[in-house]
Design an enzyme around this catalytic site. Structure first.
Site, PDB file in Angstrom:
ATOM      1  N   ASP A  57      11.521   6.853  -3.474  1.00  0.00           N
ATOM      2  CA  ASP A  57      11.563   5.660  -2.631  1.00  0.00           C
ATOM      3  C   ASP A  57      10.828   5.860  -1.319  1.00  0.00           C
ATOM      4  OD1 ASP A  57      13.139   4.459  -4.535  1.00  0.00           O
ATOM      5  OD2 ASP A  57      14.981   5.244  -3.651  1.00  0.00           O
ATOM      6  N   GLY A  58      10.733   7.102  -0.924  1.00  0.00           N
ATOM      7  CA  GLY A  58      10.011   7.376   0.314  1.00  0.00           C
ATOM      8  C   GLY A  58      10.827   7.165   1.564  1.00  0.00           C
TER       9      GLY A  58
ATOM     10  N   CYS B 183       8.607  10.725  -1.937  1.00  0.00           N
ATOM     11  CA  CYS B 183       9.546  11.031  -3.017  1.00  0.00           C
ATOM     12  C   CYS B 183       9.539   9.800  -3.907  1.00  0.00           C
ATOM     13  CB  CYS B 183      10.921  11.364  -2.460  1.00  0.00           C
ATOM     14  SG  CYS B 183      11.519  10.251  -1.198  1.00  0.00           S
TER      15      CYS B 183
ATOM     16  N   ASP C 134      13.976   9.073   1.908  1.00  0.00           N
ATOM     17  CA  ASP C 134      14.974  10.134   2.036  1.00  0.00           C
ATOM     18  C   ASP C 134      14.323  11.464   2.407  1.00  0.00           C
ATOM     19  OD1 ASP C 134      17.566   8.933   1.546  1.00  0.00           O
ATOM     20  OD2 ASP C 134      16.726   8.386  -0.384  1.00  0.00           O
TER      21      ASP C 134
ATOM     22  N   ARG D 134      23.759   5.173   2.827  1.00  0.00           N
ATOM     23  CA  ARG D 134      23.928   6.634   2.819  1.00  0.00           C
ATOM     24  C   ARG D 134      25.204   7.069   3.532  1.00  0.00           C
ATOM     25  NH1 ARG D 134      20.894   6.173  -0.630  1.00  0.00           N
ATOM     26  NH2 ARG D 134      18.674   6.696  -0.719  1.00  0.00           N
TER      27      ARG D 134
END
Lengths: 543, 903
Positions: A332-333, A330, A335, A376
């Site tokens: 940032d890689g 994605c 999530d 998160r």
């Protein structure tokens, strides 16, 4: 710093605690550095402990004769504490407010918690074990120390598995090209030798940068003839727009052996909105009969579940049916990328459906490869308005997807749904250090691993893990293809509506059946012994 | 456990069909026909398409229409969508004519036409026949290979025979009259199980019912004023009324009620509150005193003289038309024409479900039932259910109330008897409501003037399905407390469309009586009807086993678990409603807190007294005259224990995981409340329960015959007693589940292989079997020890090791056998090869392939592709992932459907 400076009223003699999951308690309330504890005055010596960290929002309602403090917790529970004096109530509320939002990692409860019985090290996420498994399938890989001291990527562990033919120098180059240094790295190696890799977006930018080393790095895993797929979990439009901010997405021109798939998955902030609505609906006991289902639908949570499952199925099929390797990223890689890589493994790899295998998967994919749990899970659904874009239940959505798989294939998982619930709760507030910090670098600096107890050690300890076992577990060696039809997706009752969960009764009964089987077996053994003794006696008498 | 049988059956079927097919059709099909069944039409070389496969694959064979069913006979084993349930009456590819809802035909020019019962003008050139069934199945046949005219003939035959207008024309009449003469000898053997279920047509059955209840003694009596059905068509021949009302008075009163239905007794609780059902008092009647008098007498049946509560179901439940509308919508959304349509419901499924309102109606029924249960169980007084006609919701609610309140009604036999008594004898117009008979416009039987189908007397409305759905909800919520399974319920639903039994083919008992009388006049020998409860007629033994809920089955043995063994894991929780989350314990792991006790202990004391009363009634009513193993009978003075309504919510003990101390507290309180109810009493409880199951079908009795010796030194058998509580069912719509097993069972792409409920039940069954097995082994060994007799042979070990991996989630309906467990054809949503096919046909806009009837792909081979692909198409399909991403670019929102259905 002392906690006592925040605690004005350490103890209230007359207090009353109510909660949706506990019976009403009357007793004295104590405030400690990490807990609100209620000791019951009645004979049964009941206690209830609420971790400050678990408190998401506090409502104060002060009347003339009694003062109510509503503690809304991150695990979606709410408690109502009633005390008589307004001063006490104000003090307690203020203390909890301050103590629940302490940022200093060294003051977190896991650093103070000592497990009552010493737990052995779980040894999950071990790279050697992982490497051994991969070596069975392919000899194209090696363990590299290139990330020693987190010099090229703070969100990757120090020792990593990289292709044999790629030098550390090339990896360094590649990591410079990728966002946050998250270069393409092996996630899963299927038994047919095809792999799932994950990374972050390439920093193509407006001037169309390219990186030969990065191209080489991912091409080498394909071998000579194979093709692969790159899955970008953003829409093509968003991915292209990211170029203006220095990001971007691979161009097919530079990566001719790869086909691009864009499968849009929601960002954490969208998930956050969704879960807020969902919890609102699911906790609303007075909801009109006619509205409930459409309100559930409009929360969109199950839509997210379906999208993630769909993407994971797609990747699984690429691997299993098409025989193609997949690269997932994605922005940032850490999530939606991790959601897909981990679900793919659950779908394809029976090992990940065992208790230990699953915990190993979570450790390996989510903890070691840098899902920012601290950001998160800093807040949960009740602190509406305060949430920043960093917060979002990405991991919870993953757990929900696992729950869906588990619900659809009740025999294929060694653990049961309560394990998922337990893990979900521990991500928000825990006595264990597992979900502290954002990445390995932070954990390394705060010495989390040496100073705190691991949740995995606890879950895998001999007296705990049996309660999470699925009594009807039947190991199966093949893939489980989930159905993503809306008719097949269920609201995760155990987590979202714990006050009614029919499956809990079934499970309890099954568990007792299992217990019963054990009991019968041991009785049989005893009796058989007795029988043989008797027979011996008879023989002796005869002779 | 039964999946191995599947494989065997596969072979057997193949053999049978081969035999048939080698001979020329028509007359040779006779071997497959039932007694009384005659062929009325056939067509050769018909292609039967695989369900929901967009007519890509099919099998060719012979399509036969008889006066009972539509039969598809082929020499090839049905490779897909095999129905595992081994029904003796209909084959896996057959469908009864009663099951046919609508018939569509497609002409050569592609025009689709719906046929009506009155359609006359059927011409040659029928290309395709599509049959929509009442059980949501869609069958498609093609006549493109048949001789011209055969299609027309068989469609005519189907149309002519599918919509009977009179019950006396029903196949059941043919069947029973022929069967009686044919198989008199075998009949007796198969009749055992039907004798267990009381049919309530004889006075003995009713006597058994009211005599065993202490609460009813002397207050209620059986009356036979309507024995010849001369007073009322819908009233039972025998029914129960307050003893104080004379026959003469009743004969007079009966006409003051709508539909000529007096208030009749349904149930009496041990606390002497009763449940009654009735129709409305006639509005035009002037004899108000009649109604008053009857109510007075009903009140007098309760010694405490509590007031009667009237429940007007007209106001509380949805109307018949609403239910029919809702069911129609449900049907539409559960019969997708193809996979894409199914996937399209995505995103709006929940709101669709909401607009269908089906679950809301189910919720409403459960809520009404719960209100009644609360009223009766807390001893507030008698409840009288009232409804305009008194034959629809009254039956439904009264059944539900009894299931919730009375544990004996939760067994399969108990439930069967209940349904027989309330629905069949108590009257529900099955043929009208389920649309089994075609009601032509004249419908002279009812009101001649009104031709609108909205009139309640002629309205179609699947109230019975609502009832079954309610039972399903109870099953999902309290799976350990009911003996039936989802399969039992669907078998009942299917039974309504199986005109072999006399159970569901009449509107009322008078109709049944008259039809049978007519029939008997025509023939010399008396005809014996077969009831649905005679499951042996329909299912072989091993299928009947699927009726029994394994969780309920093995609960019987839980008292064997020594209470000294702590539950697995530290933090399992003792009581059902104490839902302390394990987390709160975990987060606060200190030794002190781990001992968090159930704070509900106090309420158990209230409960126990009433428990014993309920239980004792159960025990003695179920205990037959002889008690095995020489245990003492329970002393009858325990009836005198005064009933105490439970205070607050009652506490259930879930079998097995109760703690030693909580269990003991109940035992202690029991002995304190009644001195003589000590350990031996608990034995009696066990015996009672065992007897109860012994009285069931022999096979079950056989399984549960074992009476544990170890229970003798174990006072804590109260683990069984969560059974004896009133069930607390959640009625909110959020807690209800969509009954996929019933409504989606024919939608092949919604099934999961190795997933879903069915394999789990299979697995539970295995565990239950093992428990039974081990228990009997212990008994055996102990017997050996006591007698010192080593000559007794030990029970045979189980031969059962079948993986449940290949069982479909809709087992035993859409089950695939081990052989055909081809992952590329079934049970998944994602199918690369399928996408290729779909793409090739759409991109080339090819007409439907011509030769597919030859392609029964055999084991191991990949599914056949309908049309040869051009090189360009092959290239396109191998790059379909590219195509996919292109699609996504173009339409971001609608991608999912395509993706999930295809890729």
């Amino acid at each position: 710093m002392e906690f006592s400076e925040f605690i004005k009223t350490p103890k209230v003699e007359e207090a009353f605690l109510e909660g949706s999951c506990i019976s009403k308690m009357i007793g004295s309330a104590c405030l400690t550095g990490h807990h609100l504890i209620l000791y019951s005055h009645s004979g049964d010596n009941a206690e209830h402990w609420i971790l400050h960290k678990n408190v998401d929002a506090i409502d104060r309602r002060f009347g003339n004769d009694k003062c109510q403090i509503t503690l809304k917790c991150k695990d979606f529970e709410t408690y109502c504490l009633t005390v008589l004096s307004q001063e006490d109530a104000t003090n307690i509320a203020n203390s909890i407010e301050v103590l629940s939002s302490l940022d200093n990692i060294n003051l977190q409860y896991p650093f103070f918690y000592k497990a009552t019985n010493s737990l052995s090290e779980s040894n999950l996420g071990s790279i050697e074990e992982d490497f051994l498994m991969i070596s069975n399938v392919s000899d194209q890989w090696r363990i590299s120390e290139v990330n020693n001291n987190f010099q090229i990527c703070p969100t990757y562990p120090q020792r990593i598995i990289v292709p044999k033919s790629i030098s550390d120098q090339m990896i360094f180059k590649s990591s410079e090209f990728r966002n946050l240094g998250r270069f393409p790295i092996l996630s899963y190696c299927h038994h047919n030798g095809r792999v799932v890799m994950r990374c972050s977006q390439p920093q193509i930018g407006t001037n169309n940068r390219r990186c030969k080393e990065d191209e080489k790095l991912i091409n080498v895993v394909l071998g000579s003839h194979h093709r692969g797929y790159i899955m970008d979990t953003r829409t093509q439009q968003i991915a292209l727009q990211a170029r203006s901010k220095g990001g971007g997405t691979e161009t097919e021109f530079n990566y001719p052996q790869w086909k691009k798939i864009h499968h849009n998955l929601s960002r954490p902030s969208a998930l956050y909105d969704s879960i807020c609505k969902l919890v609102e609906v699911s906790r609303d006991k007075g909801c009109a009969v006619d509205k409930w289902r459409s309100r559930l639908e409009s929360s969109n949570w199950l839509h997210h579940v379906k999208e993630v499952l769909t993407a994971s199925c797609l990747v699984s099929q690429c691997l299993d049916k098409e025989g193609a390797s997949v690269l997932i990223h994605c922005a940032d890689g850490f999530d939606s990328t991790l959601q897909i890589t981990s679900l793919t493994q659950i779908i394809l790899n029976p090992e990940c459906r065992t208790l230990r295998g699953f915990l190993n998967l979570v450790e390996k994919e989510w903890i070691l490869y840098g899902h920012p749990f601290r950001e998160r899970c800093a807040r949960s659904v009740y602190s509406v308005g305060k949430a920043s874009r960093d917060e979002g239940p990405t991991f919870l959505l993953f757990l929900d997807c696992v729950h869906q798989l588990q619900h659809q294939y009740p025999l294929s998982f060694e653990f049961d749904g309560s394990l998922l619930c337990q893990i979900a709760r521990h991500t928000y507030a825990s006595q264990f250090g597992t979900f502290l910090c954002n990445n390995e670098l932070e954990r390394f600096t705060s010495r989390v691993r040496s100073k705190t107890t691991s949740l995995w050690s606890h879950l895998l300890s001999d007296d705990v893990f049996p309660s999470y076992l699925n009594p009807v577990y039947q190991p199966r060696s093949d893939t489980i293809w989930p159905s993503v039809a809306p008719q097949s997706l269920m609201l995760w009752g155990e987590l979202f509506t714990p006050f009614v969960d029919p499956s809990a009764v079934t499970r309890r009964c099954l568990r007792s059946n299992k217990l019963y089987l054990h009991e019968l077996r041991s009785t049989i053994n005893e009796l058989s012994k007795e029988v043989s003794q008797l027979e011996e006696q008879e023989e002796k008498l005869k002779t | 456990m039964y999946s191995q049988k599947l494989a065997e059956k596969d072979i057997k079927l193949a053999g049978a069909y081969e035999h048939v097919y080698q001979l020329s059709p028509s007359s040779e099909v006779d071997g497959l026909l039932l007694p009384g069944e005659i062929t009325v039409g056939h067509a050769k070389e018909v292609i039967s398409y695989v369900l929901h496969d967009e007519n890509r694959r099919g099998t060719s064979g012979l399509l036969v229409c008889t006066n009972f069913r539509l039969m598809f006979v082929t020499d090839k084993p049905p490779y897909c969508n095999l129905i595992a349930v081994d029904n003796k009456l209909i084959g896996p590819q057959d469908v009864t004519l009663s099951n046919i809802e609508t018939i569509y035909i497609e002409k050569q020019n592609g025009k689709r036409k719906k046929l009506y019962p009155t359609s006359r003008n059927i011409k040659d050139g029928i290309q395709k026949l599509e049959i929509h069934c009442k059980d949501f199945r869609i069958l498609t046949y093609s006549f493109k290979l048949s001789v011209l005219g055969e299609g027309k003939n068989i469609v005519r035959a189907i149309l002519h025979h599918s919509y009977p207008q009179d019950s006396s024309l029903s196949f059941a009449m043919e069947y029973i009259s022929k069967k009686a003469s044919k198989e008199t000898s075998t009949k007796e053997a198969s009749n055992i199980s039907s004798k267990v279920v009381s049919l309530y047509r004889k006075v003995d059955d009713w006597e058994k019912l009211i005599m065993t209840s202490q609460a009813m003694k002397g207050r209620w009596r059986i009356t036979s004023i309507n024995e010849t059905f001369s007073l009322s068509a819908t009233m039972p021949g025998l029914f129960v009324v307050p003893s104080s009302l004379s026959d003469a008075f009743l004969k007079d009163a009966i006409h003051q009620y709508n539909n000529n239905r007096l208030p009749i007794w349904c149930y009496t609780h041990p606390n002497k509150c009763s449940l009654l059902r009735s129709s409305n008092f006639r509005e035009e009647s002037v004899q108000f005193q009649v109604d008053q008098k009857i109510r007075q007498e009903i009140t007098k049946c309760d010694p405490s003289g509590r007031k009667i509560r009237m429940m007007d179901l007209n106001k509380m439940c949805p109307t018949l038309q609403q239910v029919q509308m809702s069911f129609h919508k449900l049907k539409t959304s559960c019969m997708p024409a193809n996979e894409d349509e199914y996937m399209e419901s995505d995103g709006k499924w929940y709101s669709t479900l909401q607009t269908i309102k089906w679950l809301q109606f189910v919720s409403c029924c459960l809520e009404v039932a719960r209100t009644c249960v609360d009223h009766i169980d807390s001893g507030l007084g008698t409840v009288l259910l009232i409804e305009t006609l008194g034959v629809d919701w009254t039956a439904c609610i009264s059944c539900l109330v009894q299931v919730l309140i009375d544990p004996t009604k939760r067994t399969i036999d108990g439930l069967s008897e209940l349904i027989q008594r309330e629905w069949i004898i108590g009257c529900h117009p099955f043929t009208t409501r389920l649309g089994i008979l075609h009601q032509p416009k004249k419908s002279s039987k009812f009101q001649p003037e009104s031709s609108t189908s909205d009139h309640p007397e002629v309205c179609k409305s699947p109230i019975f399905m609502v009832f079954l759905d309610c039972l399903y909800q109870i099953l999902t919520q309290e799976s350990t407390k009911v003996e039936y399974t989802s399969f039992f319920l669907t078998s009942l639903a299917d039974g309504t469309r199986l005109p072999v039994f006399d159970t569901f083919i009449f509107n009322n008992e008078r109709e049944r009586n008259r039809t049978l009388q007519q029939l008997n006049q025509q023939r010399t020998t008396d005809i014996e009807t077969i009831s649905i409860w005679d499951w042996d007629v329909q299912y072989p033994h091993h299928v009947q086993q699927l009726f029994i809920n394994p969780l309920y089955r093995c609960k019987r043995f839980h008292h064997l678990v020594a209470t000294t063994t702590p539950p697995l894991g530290g933090n399992s929780i003792a009581t059902n409603d104490d839902v302390t989350s394990p987390n709160t314990l975990d987060l606060t792991t200190t030794p002190k807190v781990e001992k968090l006790k159930s704070s509900k202990k106090s309420s158990t004391h209230h409960r126990s007294a009433s428990d014993s009363t309920c239980l004792d009634t159960t025990t003695s009513s179920m205990t037959s005259s002889s008690t095995p193993h020489g245990h003492k009978r329970i002393n009858s003075n325990s009836y005198e224990v005064p009933y105490q309504p439970p205070q607050g919510r009652s506490v259930f003990y879930c079998a097995g995981d109760e703690r030693p101390d909580s269990g003991r507290s109940v035992a202690n309180s029991r002995s304190s409340s009644t001195d003589n109810m000590a350990a031996e009493d608990d034995e009696a409880v066990v015996i009672g329960l065992v007897d109860q199951v012994n009285s069931r079908a022999p096979q079950v009795a056989e399984r549960l015959r074992f009476v544990p010796n170890s229970a003798n030194n174990n006072n804590d058998v109260i683990g069984c007693r969560d059974d004896d509580d009133v069930m607390q069912v959640k009625t909110g719509v959020q807690y209800l589940r969509f009954w996929k097993f019933a409504y989606l069972r024919w939608v092949s792409f919604s099934q999961l292989i190795g997933g879903g409920e069915s394999p789990q039940v299979e697995q539970e069954n295995k565990m239950a079997d093992e428990i039974v097995q081990l228990a009997s082994k212990i008994e055996h060994l102990e017997a050996q020890l006591c007698n010192g007799d080593t000559s007794v042979t030990s029970p045979p070990p189980r031969v059962d090791d079948v993986t449940v991996q290949f069982v479909s989630s809709y087992f035993p309906y859409l089950a695939i056998s081990n052989k055909s467990a081809n992952k590329s054809t079934l049970g998944r949503v994602y199918n690369f090869s399928r996408k290729k096919e779909g793409k090739s046909t759409t991109s080339a806009s090819a007409p439907s392939p011509k030769i597919h009837h030859h392609h029964h792909h055999t084991e191991g081979k990949p599914p056949h592709r309908p049309a040869p692909l051009s090189p360009a198409q092959v290239a396109a399909s191998s790059h379909h992932m590219v195509a996919l991403s292109e699609q996504q670019q173009t339409s971001e929102g609608g991608t999912y459907n395509r993706l999930s259905s295809g890729v």
